[in-house]
Design a protein around this motif. Structure first.
Motif, PDB file in Angstrom:
ATOM      1  N   VAL A  34       0.843  -1.208   0.000  1.00  0.00           N
ATOM      2  CA  VAL A  34       0.000   0.000   0.000  1.00  0.00           C
ATOM      3  C   VAL A  34       0.878   1.258   0.000  1.00  0.00           C
ATOM      4  O   VAL A  34       0.533   2.278  -0.623  1.00  0.00           O
ATOM      5  CB  VAL A  34      -1.025  -0.031   1.170  1.00  0.00           C
ATOM      6  CG1 VAL A  34      -0.416   0.357   2.503  1.00  0.00           C
ATOM      7  CG2 VAL A  34      -2.214   0.862   0.864  1.00  0.00           C
ATOM      8  N   GLY A  35       2.039   1.183   0.641  1.00  0.00           N
ATOM      9  CA  GLY A  35       2.978   2.316   0.612  1.00  0.00           C
ATOM     10  C   GLY A  35       3.542   2.523  -0.786  1.00  0.00           C
ATOM     11  O   GLY A  35       3.697   3.661  -1.242  1.00  0.00           O
ATOM     12  N   GLU A  36       3.816   1.437  -1.474  1.00  0.00           N
ATOM     13  CA  GLU A  36       4.365   1.533  -2.828  1.00  0.00           C
ATOM     14  C   GLU A  36       3.330   2.143  -3.793  1.00  0.00           C
ATOM     15  O   GLU A  36       3.687   2.907  -4.687  1.00  0.00           O
ATOM     16  CB  GLU A  36       4.817   0.146  -3.301  1.00  0.00           C
ATOM     17  CG  GLU A  36       5.404   0.090  -4.697  1.00  0.00           C
ATOM     18  CD  GLU A  36       6.682   0.900  -4.883  1.00  0.00           C
ATOM     19  OE1 GLU A  36       7.305   1.303  -3.883  1.00  0.00           O
ATOM     20  OE2 GLU A  36       7.039   1.140  -6.056  1.00  0.00           O
ATOM     21  N   ILE A  37       2.060   1.806  -3.579  1.00  0.00           N
ATOM     22  CA  ILE A  37       1.020   2.411  -4.436  1.00  0.00           C
ATOM     23  C   ILE A  37       0.985   3.928  -4.204  1.00  0.00           C
ATOM     24  O   ILE A  37       0.976   4.719  -5.150  1.00  0.00           O
ATOM     25  CB  ILE A  37      -0.368   1.795  -4.157  1.00  0.00           C
ATOM     26  CG1 ILE A  37      -0.363   0.298  -4.451  1.00  0.00           C
ATOM     27  CG2 ILE A  37      -1.437   2.482  -5.007  1.00  0.00           C
ATOM     28  CD1 ILE A  37      -1.632  -0.426  -4.014  1.00  0.00           C
ATOM     29  N   ALA A  38       0.996   4.337  -2.930  1.00  0.00           N
ATOM     30  CA  ALA A  38       0.968   5.773  -2.619  1.00  0.00           C
ATOM     31  C   ALA A  38       2.187   6.476  -3.215  1.00  0.00           C
ATOM     32  O   ALA A  38       2.084   7.561  -3.809  1.00  0.00           O
ATOM     33  CB  ALA A  38       0.914   5.979  -1.098  1.00  0.00           C
ATOM     34  N   ASN A  39       3.346   5.847  -3.088  1.00  0.00           N
ATOM     35  CA  ASN A  39       4.581   6.408  -3.639  1.00  0.00           C
ATOM     36  C   ASN A  39       4.487   6.568  -5.159  1.00  0.00           C
ATOM     37  O   ASN A  39       4.887   7.588  -5.726  1.00  0.00           O
ATOM     38  CB  ASN A  39       5.741   5.476  -3.272  1.00  0.00           C
ATOM     39  CG  ASN A  39       7.036   5.867  -3.956  1.00  0.00           C
ATOM     40  OD1 ASN A  39       7.593   6.915  -3.670  1.00  0.00           O
ATOM     41  ND2 ASN A  39       7.497   5.040  -4.875  1.00  0.00           N
ATOM     42  N   THR A  40       3.926   5.563  -5.817  1.00  0.00           N
ATOM     43  CA  THR A  40       3.838   5.606  -7.281  1.00  0.00           C
ATOM     44  C   THR A  40       2.870   6.690  -7.739  1.00  0.00           C
ATOM     45  O   THR A  40       3.167   7.449  -8.672  1.00  0.00           O
ATOM     46  CB  THR A  40       3.418   4.225  -7.825  1.00  0.00           C
ATOM     47  OG1 THR A  40       4.355   3.249  -7.366  1.00  0.00           O
ATOM     48  CG2 THR A  40       3.398   4.214  -9.343  1.00  0.00           C
ATOM     49  N   LEU A  41       1.707   6.778  -7.079  1.00  0.00           N
ATOM     50  CA  LEU A  41       0.725   7.802  -7.486  1.00  0.00           C
ATOM     51  C   LEU A  41       1.310   9.205  -7.310  1.00  0.00           C
ATOM     52  O   LEU A  41       1.187  10.063  -8.185  1.00  0.00           O
ATOM     53  CB  LEU A  41      -0.559   7.681  -6.666  1.00  0.00           C
ATOM     54  CG  LEU A  41      -1.312   6.350  -6.729  1.00  0.00           C
ATOM     55  CD1 LEU A  41      -2.664   6.479  -6.044  1.00  0.00           C
ATOM     56  CD2 LEU A  41      -1.499   5.884  -8.162  1.00  0.00           C
ATOM     57  N   ALA A  42       1.956   9.436  -6.173  1.00  0.00           N
ATOM     58  CA  ALA A  42       2.516  10.773  -5.901  1.00  0.00           C
ATOM     59  C   ALA A  42       3.671  11.065  -6.862  1.00  0.00           C
ATOM     60  O   ALA A  42       3.774  12.170  -7.404  1.00  0.00           O
ATOM     61  CB  ALA A  42       2.986  10.852  -4.455  1.00  0.00           C
ATOM     62  N   GLY A  43       4.521  10.068  -7.094  1.00  0.00           N
ATOM     63  CA  GLY A  43       5.665  10.277  -7.988  1.00  0.00           C
ATOM     64  C   GLY A  43       5.232  10.552  -9.406  1.00  0.00           C
ATOM     65  O   GLY A  43       5.778  11.428 -10.085  1.00  0.00           O
ATOM     66  N   ASN A  44       4.229   9.833  -9.856  1.00  0.00           N
ATOM     67  CA  ASN A  44       3.723  10.024 -11.227  1.00  0.00           C
ATOM     68  C   ASN A  44       3.154  11.431 -11.433  1.00  0.00           C
ATOM     69  O   ASN A  44       3.173  11.947 -12.552  1.00  0.00           O
ATOM     70  CB  ASN A  44       2.646   8.997 -11.559  1.00  0.00           C
ATOM     71  CG  ASN A  44       3.186   7.604 -11.853  1.00  0.00           C
ATOM     72  OD1 ASN A  44       2.447   6.710 -12.188  1.00  0.00           O
ATOM     73  ND2 ASN A  44       4.493   7.394 -11.739  1.00  0.00           N
ATOM     74  N   ALA A  45       2.678  12.032 -10.357  1.00  0.00           N
ATOM     75  CA  ALA A  45       2.085  13.372 -10.480  1.00  0.00           C
ATOM     76  C   ALA A  45       3.111  14.401 -10.934  1.00  0.00           C
ATOM     77  O   ALA A  45       2.753  15.456 -11.468  1.00  0.00           O
ATOM     78  CB  ALA A  45       1.466  13.788  -9.148  1.00  0.00           C
ATOM     79  N   ARG A  46       4.401  14.110 -10.748  1.00  0.00           N
ATOM     80  CA  ARG A  46       5.428  15.068 -11.189  1.00  0.00           C
ATOM     81  C   ARG A  46       5.440  15.248 -12.692  1.00  0.00           C
ATOM     82  O   ARG A  46       5.913  16.267 -13.193  1.00  0.00           O
ATOM     83  CB  ARG A  46       6.820  14.632 -10.720  1.00  0.00           C
ATOM     84  CG  ARG A  46       6.998  14.951  -9.268  1.00  0.00           C
ATOM     85  CD  ARG A  46       8.277  14.482  -8.663  1.00  0.00           C
ATOM     86  NE  ARG A  46       9.477  14.585  -9.433  1.00  0.00           N
ATOM     87  CZ  ARG A  46      10.643  15.010  -8.929  1.00  0.00           C
ATOM     88  NH1 ARG A  46      10.691  15.423  -7.680  1.00  0.00           N
ATOM     89  NH2 ARG A  46      11.725  15.004  -9.652  1.00  0.00           N
TER      90      ARG A  46
END
Lengths: 152, 127
Positions: free
Chosen positions: A89-101
Motif C-alpha cells: 500500500v505504501g508503494e502504491i501511494a509512492n507511485t501515485l505521488a511520484g507520477n504526479a510530477r
C-alpha cells in the motif's frame, strides 16, 4: 495558497488506473470523486506520502486486506505477511505521488511512504475539503485521498 | 550476469529479482537486494554487479546520490533507474549521472524484462 485545479486532480485518477492496469492487468473502476467533508472513510491498510516543494499536503491510499493480497499474488509474490501488505500500500501511494510530477513538475517533492494498519484517524487537513477518489478493483473497494495545495 | 536490485520496497525488490531470473536474459545471479543507497554501495563493493536496478526515492541515500558513487566503485555496471518519479527532467538527470536506462513505475512484467534485455544487449553482459 492557490487551489489545485480539477485538471491537476485528473492526474491522480489517471495514475490510479495506470497503477492497477500495469501491476495486475485488471483495470479499476473509478466509482466516485468528491470533496471529503468530515471524516474521510478508511480501509484497513493505509499508505501516506507527504508532498513538499511547490506543493504541500499528502496523498493517502487506503485498501482492505484482500485486494492487497490478490495484487501480490498476481505478481507471483507469495509472502502475504502484514509487512508486505503495508509495503504494497505504501508503494502504491509512492507511485501515485511520484507520477504526479509528470504534470505538476519537478518542484513537487515527495517523501518516502509511511504506512499503517488500522485507522489513521483524522489528521489536520491541508485543504479545507480534501479530494477523495473511490475505486473498485477486482470487486474490492479502495480509496485515494488527495489533500494537496499549491504554494503561492 | 550479476544483478543488484535497489529499492526501499521489499515487494518491488523481490518482483525485480523474480522477473530478471525468469525472463529472456539467460542466467542471472541476484547478488544483492538493497533497501537504500548506503546498502547498495556496500553490496556493490563486495559483489561487483554487472547490472543495478535503482529506485530514486529511498531513505538514507536516494538513487540520484547513489548512482555516481556506485559507478566509482563498479565503473562497468549498467544502471537501470526504476522510479515513480517519471518526469522528463528527473530521467535526464539520472542519465547525466551515468544511468543507462530509465523505466517509470508502474511497470508491467514485459516492460521490465525488455528494459533489462536492452541494457544487457548494449553492454554485452549476457552469458
Amino acid at each position: 495558497m492557490s487551489r489545485l485545479q480539477e485538471t491537476d486532480l485528473r492526474i491522480f485518477v489517471d495514475a490510479v488506473r495506470r497503477y492497477f492496469e500495469a501491476s495486475s492487468r485488471i483495470a479499476p473502476e473509478i466509482t466516485s470523486a468528491f470533496l471529503g467533508t468530515g471524516d474521510v472513510p478508511e480501509h484497513e491498510f493505509n499508505g501516506v506520502v507527504a508532498l513538499s516543494g511547490r506543493y504541500h499536503g499528502q496523498v493517502t491510499v487506503s485498501l482492505p486486506q484482500r485486494p492487497l493480497c490478490e495484487l501480490l499474488l498476481l505478481q507471483r509474490e507469495t509472502n502475504l505477511s502484514e509487512s508486505n501488505l503495508l509495503d504494497a500500500v505504501g508503494e502504491i501511494a509512492n507511485t501515485l505521488a511520484g507520477n504526479a510530477r509528470q504534470s505538476l513538475g519537478d518542484e513537487l517533492e515527495i517523501s518516502v511512504p509511511t504506512t499503517r494498519r488500522g485507522r489513521l484517524g483524522s489528521p489536520p487537513h491541508t485543504r479545507h475539503l480534501p479530494y477523495v477518489i473511490t475505486l473498485r478493483w477486482n470487486t474490492y473497494p479502495g480509496l485515494v485521498c488527495v489533500d494537496v495545495e499549491k504554494k503561492g | 550476469m550479476k544483478l543488484l536490485a535497489v529499492d526501499d520496497s521489499n515487494i518491488v525488490r523481490s518482483r525485480i529479482a523474480r522477473l530478471a531470473q525468469g525472463g529472456p536474459l539467460g542466467p542471472v545471479q541476484i547478488v544483492g537486494l538493497a533497501r537504500n543507497g548506503v546498502e547498495a554501495l556496500r553490496v556493490a563493493r563486495a559483489a561487483q554487479p554487472d547490472v543495478v536496478t535503482m529506485d530514486l526515492t529511498m531513505p538514507e541515500m536516494d538513487g540520484l546520490a547513489c548512482i555516481p558513487e556506485l559507478l566509482r566503485i563498479v565503473p562497468r555496471a549498467s544502471v537501470l533507474v526504476i522510479s515513480a518519479l517519471s518526469d522528463k527532467s528527473t530521467a535526464i538527470r539520472a542519465l547525466k549521472l551515468g544511468a543507462r536506462g530509465f523505466l517509470p513505475k508502474p511497470f508491467t512484467d514485459e516492460q521490465l524484462q525488455l528494459a533489462l534485455l536492452s541494457l544487457v544487449d548494449r553492454k554485452g553482459h549476457r552469458a
